[in-house]
Design a protein around this motif. Structure first.
Motif, PDB file in Angstrom:
ATOM      1  N   CYS A  51       0.971  -1.293   0.032  1.00 56.76           N
ATOM      2  CA  CYS A  51       0.104   0.466  -0.011  1.00 56.76           C
ATOM      3  C   CYS A  51       1.230   0.847   0.214  1.00 56.76           C
ATOM      4  O   CYS A  51       2.076   1.607   0.964  1.00 56.76           O
ATOM      5  N   GLY A  52       1.099   2.249  -0.819  1.00 57.25           N
ATOM      6  CA  GLY A  52       1.513   3.220  -1.265  1.00 57.25           C
ATOM      7  C   GLY A  52       0.699   4.412   0.259  1.00 57.25           C
ATOM      8  O   GLY A  52      -0.502   4.417   1.109  1.00 57.25           O
ATOM      9  N   VAL A  53       1.881   5.513   0.468  1.00 56.51           N
ATOM     10  CA  VAL A  53       1.416   5.661   2.051  1.00 56.51           C
ATOM     11  C   VAL A  53       2.325   7.665   1.213  1.00 56.51           C
ATOM     12  O   VAL A  53       2.774   7.464   0.512  1.00 56.51           O
ATOM     13  N   ARG A  54       1.511   7.681   2.463  1.00 57.89           N
ATOM     14  CA  ARG A  54       2.027   9.438   2.145  1.00 57.89           C
ATOM     15  C   ARG A  54       3.368   9.791   1.766  1.00 57.89           C
ATOM     16  O   ARG A  54       3.039  11.349   0.858  1.00 57.89           O
ATOM     17  N   GLY A 103      -4.800   7.295   1.945  1.00 60.12           N
ATOM     18  CA  GLY A 103      -5.255   7.414   3.498  1.00 60.12           C
ATOM     19  C   GLY A 103      -6.252   5.941   3.461  1.00 60.12           C
ATOM     20  O   GLY A 103      -6.224   5.950   5.297  1.00 60.12           O
ATOM     21  N   GLU A 104      -6.901   5.344   2.235  1.00 60.77           N
ATOM     22  CA  GLU A 104      -7.669   4.761   2.916  1.00 60.77           C
ATOM     23  C   GLU A 104      -7.721   3.567   2.518  1.00 60.77           C
ATOM     24  O   GLU A 104      -8.337   2.313   2.308  1.00 60.77           O
ATOM     25  N   LYS A 105      -6.180   2.734   2.047  1.00 59.37           N
ATOM     26  CA  LYS A 105      -5.297   2.184   1.567  1.00 59.37           C
ATOM     27  C   LYS A 105      -5.536   1.450   0.480  1.00 59.37           C
ATOM     28  O   LYS A 105      -6.367   0.170   0.412  1.00 59.37           O
ATOM     29  N   ARG A 106      -6.090   2.230  -0.453  1.00 59.71           N
ATOM     30  CA  ARG A 106      -6.604   1.976  -2.043  1.00 59.71           C
ATOM     31  C   ARG A 106      -5.877   1.809  -2.739  1.00 59.71           C
ATOM     32  O   ARG A 106      -6.097   2.123  -4.328  1.00 59.71           O
ATOM     33  N   ALA A 107      -4.051   2.316  -2.528  1.00 62.25           N
ATOM     34  CA  ALA A 107      -3.612   2.980  -3.235  1.00 62.25           C
ATOM     35  C   ALA A 107      -2.289   1.713  -3.159  1.00 62.25           C
ATOM     36  O   ALA A 107      -1.898   1.974  -2.440  1.00 62.25           O
ATOM     37  N   ILE A 163       9.384   3.930  -7.624  1.00 61.98           N
ATOM     38  CA  ILE A 163       7.755   3.490  -7.487  1.00 61.98           C
ATOM     39  C   ILE A 163       7.991   3.572  -9.612  1.00 61.98           C
ATOM     40  O   ILE A 163       7.764   3.785 -10.381  1.00 61.98           O
ATOM     41  N   ALA A 164       7.470   1.908  -9.547  1.00 62.78           N
ATOM     42  CA  ALA A 164       7.865   1.161 -10.977  1.00 62.78           C
ATOM     43  C   ALA A 164       6.311   1.027 -11.500  1.00 62.78           C
ATOM     44  O   ALA A 164       6.249   0.935 -12.531  1.00 62.78           O
ATOM     45  N   GLY A 165       5.253   0.586 -10.297  1.00 63.88           N
ATOM     46  CA  GLY A 165       3.783   0.197 -10.374  1.00 63.88           C
ATOM     47  C   GLY A 165       3.297   1.404 -10.002  1.00 63.88           C
ATOM     48  O   GLY A 165       3.569   0.834  -8.863  1.00 63.88           O
ATOM     49  N   VAL A 166       2.393   1.777  -9.869  1.00 60.07           N
ATOM     50  CA  VAL A 166       1.209   2.391  -9.487  1.00 60.07           C
ATOM     51  C   VAL A 166      -0.578   1.843  -9.829  1.00 60.07           C
ATOM     52  O   VAL A 166      -0.846   1.038 -11.004  1.00 60.07           O
TER      53      VAL A 166
END
Length: 150
Positions: free
Chosen positions: A5-8, A46-50, A59-62
């Protein structure tokens, strides 16, 4: 390959990738649109949907997904990292977080659009079927649907 999960704290690297791929993503043509997308990404984080894959300090992929709408909202891989299985890993991780008892949707490029060959093949590999033709951000797209197994 680890999907996390991405973070801020990831936002600058995340947006670096988004800027890199923005020329092929309708709706990300202006600074204003990119800033709006950044705000959306922050909300999803923030919603853990990233979800993202990190490699070599980049970052290689999102991937962004919506639990409410049971859909893949955005999937992008760095051009330098294509054909490494990153998109498949991201999509598989998202599928684990979505409701497979309901239709899962994603919108991508239409058949014949040169930008669409790789994403269309990816979604078909995962069992998505072609759905309705739509237009998003003034660009012709197509919905793909993964229906529950019966």
């Amino acid at each position: 390959m680890e999907v996390i999960c991405g973070v801020r704290d990831d936002i600058d690297l995340w947006m670096k990738l988004v800027r890199e791929v923005s020329p092929v993503f309708p709706g990300l043509e202006t600074e204003e649109a990119l800033e709006e997308h950044k705000n959306t990404v922050m909300r999803f984080m923030g919603e853990k949907r990233a979800l993202c894959v990190k490699k070599d300090g980049e970052i290689a992929g999102v991937l962004l997904f919506s639990v409410k709408h049971n859909m893949i909202c955005c999937l992008a891989v760095s051009p330098a990292r294509r054909k490494e299985g990153i998109a498949s890993a991201l999509l598989a991780a998202a599928m684990e977080r979505l409701d497979t008892s309901r239709d899962i949707t994603v919108t991508t490029f239409r058949e014949g659009d040169k930008k669409g060959a790789a994403p269309r093949a990816l979604y078909k590999k995962f069992g998505f079927k072609e759905g309705e033709l739509v237009e998003e951000f003034g660009y012709p797209n197509q919905v793909f649907v993964l229906s529950p197994k019966t």
